[in-house]
Design a protein around this motif. Structure first.
Motif, PDB file in Angstrom:
ATOM      1  N   MET A 760       0.825  -1.207   0.000  1.00  0.00           N
ATOM      2  CA  MET A 760       0.000   0.000   0.000  1.00  0.00           C
ATOM      3  C   MET A 760       0.864   1.264   0.000  1.00  0.00           C
ATOM      4  N   ASP A 761       2.111   1.137   0.533  1.00  0.00           N
ATOM      5  CA  ASP A 761       2.978   2.312   0.602  1.00  0.00           C
ATOM      6  C   ASP A 761       3.463   2.775  -0.779  1.00  0.00           C
ATOM      7  N   ARG A 762       3.290   1.956  -1.810  1.00  0.00           N
ATOM      8  CA  ARG A 762       3.673   2.388  -3.163  1.00  0.00           C
ATOM      9  C   ARG A 762       2.763   3.491  -3.701  1.00  0.00           C
ATOM     10  N   HIS A 763       1.579   3.598  -3.137  1.00  0.00           N
ATOM     11  CA  HIS A 763       0.577   4.534  -3.651  1.00  0.00           C
ATOM     12  C   HIS A 763       0.593   5.797  -2.790  1.00  0.00           C
ATOM     13  N   GLN A 764       1.180   6.845  -3.313  1.00  0.00           N
ATOM     14  CA  GLN A 764       1.443   8.055  -2.537  1.00  0.00           C
ATOM     15  C   GLN A 764       0.452   9.168  -2.859  1.00  0.00           C
ATOM     16  N   ASN A 765       0.289  10.050  -1.854  1.00  0.00           N
ATOM     17  CA  ASN A 765      -0.602  11.222  -1.948  1.00  0.00           C
ATOM     18  C   ASN A 765      -2.073  10.822  -2.062  1.00  0.00           C
ATOM     19  N   ILE A 766      -2.415   9.688  -1.473  1.00  0.00           N
ATOM     20  CA  ILE A 766      -3.812   9.243  -1.443  1.00  0.00           C
ATOM     21  C   ILE A 766      -4.004   8.340  -0.227  1.00  0.00           C
ATOM     22  N   THR A 767      -5.177   8.427   0.396  1.00  0.00           N
ATOM     23  CA  THR A 767      -5.514   7.604   1.544  1.00  0.00           C
ATOM     24  C   THR A 767      -6.711   6.724   1.200  1.00  0.00           C
ATOM     25  N   PHE A 768      -6.588   5.434   1.484  1.00  0.00           N
ATOM     26  CA  PHE A 768      -7.692   4.511   1.232  1.00  0.00           C
ATOM     27  C   PHE A 768      -7.534   3.300   2.132  1.00  0.00           C
ATOM     28  N   ASN A 769      -8.554   2.442   2.156  1.00  0.00           N
ATOM     29  CA  ASN A 769      -8.555   1.235   2.970  1.00  0.00           C
ATOM     30  C   ASN A 769      -8.585  -0.004   2.082  1.00  0.00           C
ATOM     31  N   SER A 770      -8.300  -1.149   2.701  1.00  0.00           N
ATOM     32  CA  SER A 770      -8.493  -2.427   2.019  1.00  0.00           C
ATOM     33  C   SER A 770      -9.817  -3.023   2.481  1.00  0.00           C
ATOM     34  N   LEU A 771     -10.243  -4.073   1.803  1.00  0.00           N
ATOM     35  CA  LEU A 771     -11.504  -4.742   2.139  1.00  0.00           C
ATOM     36  C   LEU A 771     -11.252  -6.073   2.842  1.00  0.00           C
ATOM     37  N   GLU A 772     -10.190  -6.156   3.611  1.00  0.00           N
ATOM     38  CA  GLU A 772      -9.780  -7.427   4.188  1.00  0.00           C
ATOM     39  C   GLU A 772     -10.781  -7.985   5.191  1.00  0.00           C
ATOM     40  N   HIS A 773     -11.638  -7.133   5.794  1.00  0.00           N
ATOM     41  CA  HIS A 773     -12.590  -7.617   6.791  1.00  0.00           C
ATOM     42  C   HIS A 773     -13.954  -7.957   6.203  1.00  0.00           C
ATOM     43  N   GLY A 774     -14.154  -7.668   4.940  1.00  0.00           N
ATOM     44  CA  GLY A 774     -15.425  -8.002   4.299  1.00  0.00           C
ATOM     45  C   GLY A 774     -16.461  -6.907   4.451  1.00  0.00           C
ATOM     46  N   TYR A 775     -17.030  -6.516   3.348  1.00  0.00           N
ATOM     47  CA  TYR A 775     -18.007  -5.421   3.297  1.00  0.00           C
ATOM     48  C   TYR A 775     -19.374  -5.997   2.958  1.00  0.00           C
ATOM     49  N   SER A 776     -20.434  -5.526   3.634  1.00  0.00           N
ATOM     50  CA  SER A 776     -21.780  -6.031   3.383  1.00  0.00           C
ATOM     51  C   SER A 776     -22.795  -4.899   3.395  1.00  0.00           C
ATOM     52  N   GLU A 777     -23.777  -5.028   2.522  1.00  0.00           N
ATOM     53  CA  GLU A 777     -24.926  -4.126   2.557  1.00  0.00           C
ATOM     54  C   GLU A 777     -26.165  -4.883   2.094  1.00  0.00           C
ATOM     55  N   ALA A 778     -27.316  -4.485   2.623  1.00  0.00           N
ATOM     56  CA  ALA A 778     -28.598  -5.058   2.240  1.00  0.00           C
ATOM     57  C   ALA A 778     -29.459  -3.960   1.654  1.00  0.00           C
ATOM     58  N   GLY A 779     -30.273  -4.321   0.666  1.00  0.00           N
ATOM     59  CA  GLY A 779     -31.061  -3.301  -0.008  1.00  0.00           C
ATOM     60  C   GLY A 779     -32.466  -3.757  -0.330  1.00  0.00           C
ATOM     61  N   LEU A 780     -33.308  -2.776  -0.610  1.00  0.00           N
ATOM     62  CA  LEU A 780     -34.685  -3.013  -1.029  1.00  0.00           C
ATOM     63  C   LEU A 780     -35.029  -2.029  -2.133  1.00  0.00           C
ATOM     64  N   GLU A 781     -35.528  -2.535  -3.254  1.00  0.00           N
ATOM     65  CA  GLU A 781     -35.960  -1.682  -4.358  1.00  0.00           C
ATOM     66  C   GLU A 781     -37.437  -1.896  -4.629  1.00  0.00           C
ATOM     67  N   VAL A 782     -38.101  -0.836  -5.015  1.00  0.00           N
ATOM     68  CA  VAL A 782     -39.469  -0.914  -5.545  1.00  0.00           C
ATOM     69  C   VAL A 782     -39.395  -0.316  -6.948  1.00  0.00           C
ATOM     70  N   ASN A 783     -39.372  -1.171  -7.947  1.00  0.00           N
ATOM     71  CA  ASN A 783     -39.165  -0.736  -9.330  1.00  0.00           C
ATOM     72  C   ASN A 783     -40.484  -0.584 -10.077  1.00  0.00           C
ATOM     73  N   ASN A 784     -40.395   0.146 -11.195  1.00  0.00           N
ATOM     74  CA  ASN A 784     -41.543   0.341 -12.092  1.00  0.00           C
ATOM     75  C   ASN A 784     -42.757   0.927 -11.377  1.00  0.00           C
ATOM     76  N   ILE A 785     -42.485   1.900 -10.523  1.00  0.00           N
ATOM     77  CA  ILE A 785     -43.600   2.593  -9.873  1.00  0.00           C
ATOM     78  C   ILE A 785     -44.372   3.403 -10.901  1.00  0.00           C
ATOM     79  N   ILE A 786     -43.615   4.094 -11.765  1.00  0.00           N
ATOM     80  CA  ILE A 786     -44.243   4.843 -12.849  1.00  0.00           C
ATOM     81  C   ILE A 786     -43.239   5.000 -13.981  1.00  0.00           C
ATOM     82  N   SER A 787     -43.617   4.592 -15.173  1.00  0.00           N
ATOM     83  CA  SER A 787     -42.819   4.767 -16.395  1.00  0.00           C
ATOM     84  C   SER A 787     -41.377   4.308 -16.241  1.00  0.00           C
ATOM     85  N   GLY A 788     -41.161   3.192 -15.575  1.00  0.00           N
ATOM     86  CA  GLY A 788     -39.818   2.648 -15.427  1.00  0.00           C
ATOM     87  C   GLY A 788     -39.056   3.171 -14.235  1.00  0.00           C
ATOM     88  N   PHE A 789     -39.583   4.204 -13.552  1.00  0.00           N
ATOM     89  CA  PHE A 789     -38.895   4.769 -12.393  1.00  0.00           C
ATOM     90  C   PHE A 789     -39.285   4.015 -11.122  1.00  0.00           C
TER      91      PHE A 789
END
Length: 819
Positions: A760-789
């Motif tokens: 990670m030290d090769r990449h300079q002038n930028i700060t970021f993280n790794s995903l070593e611990h695992g990332y999760s998200e849950a979602g809910l969509e309601v599609n096609n309410i009107i005209s595809g939206f």
């Protein structure tokens, strides 16, 4: 000549209608129609009423006829009918003693026992299971012509040809002769031997594939014009249908006449009708099915017994679609077809197509199978294409059609052909089909030039407004090569970007092309694009607006594209990329720093869809119907010292996509992707997990368009990886029908990513993280309410959960647009 045919139609129609006596059979107590009541004519012949109880009888030049009508659980009655009455209603009275026997519990229902036998005997009655192999020839005639009421079709992108023909041309006639071969070990193939299409100089190949499945009610799913219905003899038939014995039919091989009716028609696409089952081996002798709603869809199948193999063979299938009396929508061509105006999916092509939908339409598709050969097992050549079009198919002479036309080509057909010729030309149908097919790939045809739509206008926080022009030449310019490119300008970064490339077609049938090009543009840091990913066009591109970390580059590239077989396509490419800087980012490697650098790569990319079905024409392979799974693979090798390349590395990606569609219109989608890289890899060529959230504190300030495979709660530039795995799960529930205009779809979503990055030290002038611990998200969509939206929500949880609800929650909109 056209006028002569029209006059003949008028008088012949008057004559026929004068000889037909219409009637309807109903329950005298409830008024409900009695479907498939038996009508015995004076000469002893029989016919059945339709699903709505209606029927027509040929008066045979007699003014009055005596008939007998019977129905299981009702008293038989004799009636006199007359040509002087326009329509007669025939009432039957219930025999309640018999009805108590008819409506027994499921375990004692004699019809259920017959159906159980028929299902168990599929192994000896279905020719595909009973025989090692067979061949036959089929003649098909497909007609779209005018009737009395309007029909309108909405469909998906794979059926733009038939949608245009139905909605705009309102007329079509084609004939096809096909050689069908089946081997239990090698599978099945079709070869189109002859093809005649009225009105078109070049055939509309997509339409001839509509009856790709020469199947029967033995199958678990019964497809009608590319829409699948639950089979009445499927393994799970009792979940979807209820059955009743109407009668037994006496013949050389007597048959049970079984009435089947859907149990869950609001959830499962299913049929209603009768099926004739042999009393000896429980094989199918004949079927009649019908759906009555917004349209009237009718299917009739006739079988012929082959003594040598003790099996019934399908001889003729006739499918008719005509206007109905209203009620439920009925699905064909992968979409819904109905009377009048129904809920439309927002369509890009509809913006350009302002034609008024004309009135009057019916569809009639007839197939006759003949010349069965059951004594030899054909060698089915593994060409990976379901259907092959013979090079001579489009140029057959009249003798060929005389020999193979198994349905009369009537004077009405002749007049329809003349009418279609006129309609196709005056309404410019070929042009409209060309427009829709081109737009499905993100272009709009303008003479010899296909205009690239996504180059006209874009907006992002880095460039501001991005205006431009792009495209490529098409086959009207040359069928040997195409030249294309684009020019765009960003009003915020005040920079011009452009591209020029050329495709030289080395072999059109195998889609082998030599690709040469040069690009001066910008790209998102850590983006990984598969060369052979299916083309996608977005009116509003998810993520693009809020991306704020780009790098400018100049790229020279040369490649070779080749379709190995219809399911497997490939590309090999060499490229030299001059990275001209990404803000303040610097890559440090072996004691040197690189704010700018050169990347030289050689790569190979593959896309494999092992179960998708293709039509192989003399010119190219055409996707008929896509089936899961799909695999996409890419391997890139960075070359130090070649064409001034600065770094050696290996970068790979593999994506697996699977979609399970169900008869109740629900579906489950799984996308698994893995990326791996090793060596001296600048951040510009690592991987990200498609983050789609800005760092604004307020939820509504982060409101934007949600993507299908993006992490809606992950911030831009938050994580980078050189090893990355992602899992996307989407489950779409059956549409909730509040009305014909309001049918929202609820989608449950779960997304996960895990990754890591070395040095990670090769990449300079930028700060970021790794995903070593695992990332999760849950979602809910309601599609096609009107005209595809629609609307989308997501919540971030697990190892990278942030303090406070607002920072973990995303609220966005969705846009599903069809072409």
């Amino acid at each position: 000549m056209r006028l002569v045919y029209t006059i003949l139609f008028v008088f012949s129609g008057i004559f026929v209608s004068a000889q037909q006596i219409p009637g309807k059979v109903i329950n005298a107590i409830t008024g409900e129609p009695l479907a498939y009541a038996k009508i015995i004519l004076p000469d002893g012949s029989q016919k059945l009423s339709n699903l709505d109880g209606s029927f027509q009888i040929n008066a045979q030049n007699k003014e009055d006829l005596k008939i007998t009508i019977s129905y299981l659980g009702f008293y038989n009655r004799d009636f006199e009918i007359s040509t002087k009455k326009k329509i007669t209603v025939f009432q039957l009275y219930p025999d309640y003693e018999k009805l108590s026997t008819v409506y027994l519990s499921s375990s004692k229902n004699p019809a259920n026992r017959v159906i159980q036998k028929a299902i168990a005997n599929r192994i000896i009655n279905d020719p595909k299971k009973a025989l090692n192999g067979f061949e036959y020839t089929s003649y098909s005639k497909f007609i779209i012509d005018n009737d009395e009421n309007p029909i309108e079709l909405t469909t998906d992108t794979t059926n733009t040809e038939i949608a245009t023909i139905v909605n705009v041309a309102r007329a079509y006639l084609s004939e096809k002769v096909t050689k069908y071969s089946y081997s239990k070990k090698q599978g099945e193939k079709e070869e189109v031997l002859g093809l005649e299409t009225a009105g078109f100089e070049e055939p509309i190949y997509e339409v001839i594939s509509l009856d790709i499945y020469p199947t029967s009610f033995y199958e678990n799913k019964y497809p009608i014009f590319q829409t699948e219905y639950a089979g009445p003899l499927a393994e799970n038939a009792f979940k979807n249908y209820e059955y009743r014995i109407l009668d037994t039919v006496n013949s050389d091989r007597p048959a049970y006449l079984i009435y089947f009716k859907p149990k869950r028609e609001k959830r499962i696409a299913s049929l209603e009708g009768v099926i004739y089952l042999d009393t000896l081996n429980f094989g199918i002798q004949k079927t009649e099915a019908r759906l009555i709603g917004q349209i009237d869809l009718e299917i009739k199948e006739n079988y012929q017994f082959e003594n040598s193999k003790n099996v019934w063979l399908l001889k003729k299938r006739d499918i008719k679609i005509k206007p109905g009396s209203g009620g439920k929508d009925i699905s064909v061509f992968g979409g819904s077809i109905s009377l009048g105006t129904i809920q439309r999916r927002l369509s890009i092509s509809s913006i350009f197509n302002k034609d008024t939908i004309q009135q009057n339409l019916y569809l009639d598709a007839t197939t006759v199978n003949y010349d069965y050969n059951l004594d030899s097992v054909p060698k089915v050549k593994n060409t990976s294409a379901k259907i092959k079009v013979n090079p001579k198919a489009n140029n057959r002479d009249s003798n060929f059609w005389i020999d193979n036309r198994k349905e009369p080509f009537t004077s009405k057909d002749e007049a329809t052909a003349n009418y279609v010729d006129s309609i196709i030309n005056t309404k410019n149908i070929a042009r409209k089909i060309e427009v829709k097919k081109t737009m499905a790939n993100g272009y709009y045809p303008l003479g010899v030039w296909d205009l690239q739509l996504n180059k006209l206008f874009k907006f992002n926080n880095y460039e501001g407004i991005r205006l431009g022009f792009g495209g490529k030449t098409n086959d009207h310019f040359s069928k040997r090569f195409s030249v294309g490119g684009y020019y765009v300008y960003g009003f915020k970064d005040k920079k011009s970007k452009y591209n020029i490339d050329a495709n030289i077609y080395l072999n059109r049938p195998t889609q082998t092309s030599l690709i040469l090009g040069y690009t001066n543009d910008m790209a998102e840091v850590a983006s990984f694009n598969y060369l052979k990913a299916p083309p996608k066009f977005y009116l509003l591109e998810p993520r693009f607006v809020n991306i704020n970390f780009f790098y400018y580059y100049r790229e020279y590239y040369a490649g070779l594209e080749h379709r190995i077989n219809p399911q497997l396509s490939s590309e090999i490419r060499f490229s030299k990329t001059e990275v001209l800087g990404a803000k303040d980012y610097v890559f440090a490697y072996e004691g040197e720093t690189y704010p700018e650098y050169n990347i030289s790569t050689i790569g190979v990319s593959l896309t494999w869809e092992p179960f998708s079905e293709y039509l192989k024409t003399p010119e190219k392979s055409i996707l008929i119907e896509g089936h899961s799974p799909r695999f996409t693979f890419q391997f890139d090798k960075g070359l130090s010292g070649v064409a001034d390349g600065d770094f050696d590395f290996i970068r790979t990606g593999l994506k697996f996509e699977y979609e399970l569609k169900r008869l109740d219109l629900s579906k489950t989608e799984v996308i698994v992707e893995g990326n791996y890289a090793t060596g001296a890899l600048p951040l510009t060529h690592t991987f990200h997990a498609f983050p789609n959230s800005s760092r604004q504190e307020a939820i509504l300030k982060r409101f934007s368009i949600a993507g299908k495979t993006s992490f809606e709660t992950m911030y831009y530039n938050e994580f980078y990886s050189d090893r990355l795995a992602m899992l996307h799960l989407r489950h779409t529930l059956p549409p909730i029908k509040f009305s014909n205009f309001f049918k929202p779809e609820i989608v449950l979503i779960s997304r996960h990513a895990i990754g890591d990055i070395d040095n990670m030290d090769r990449h300079q002038n930028i700060t970021f993280n790794s995903l070593e611990h695992g990332y999760s998200e849950a979602g809910l969509e309601v599609n096609n309410i009107i005209s595809g939206f629609g609307l989308s929500t997501a919540y971030r949880y697990g190892a990278y959960n942030l303090p406070g609800f607002n920072r973990n929650f995303a609220f966005k909109f969705t846009l599903n647009i069809k072409f």
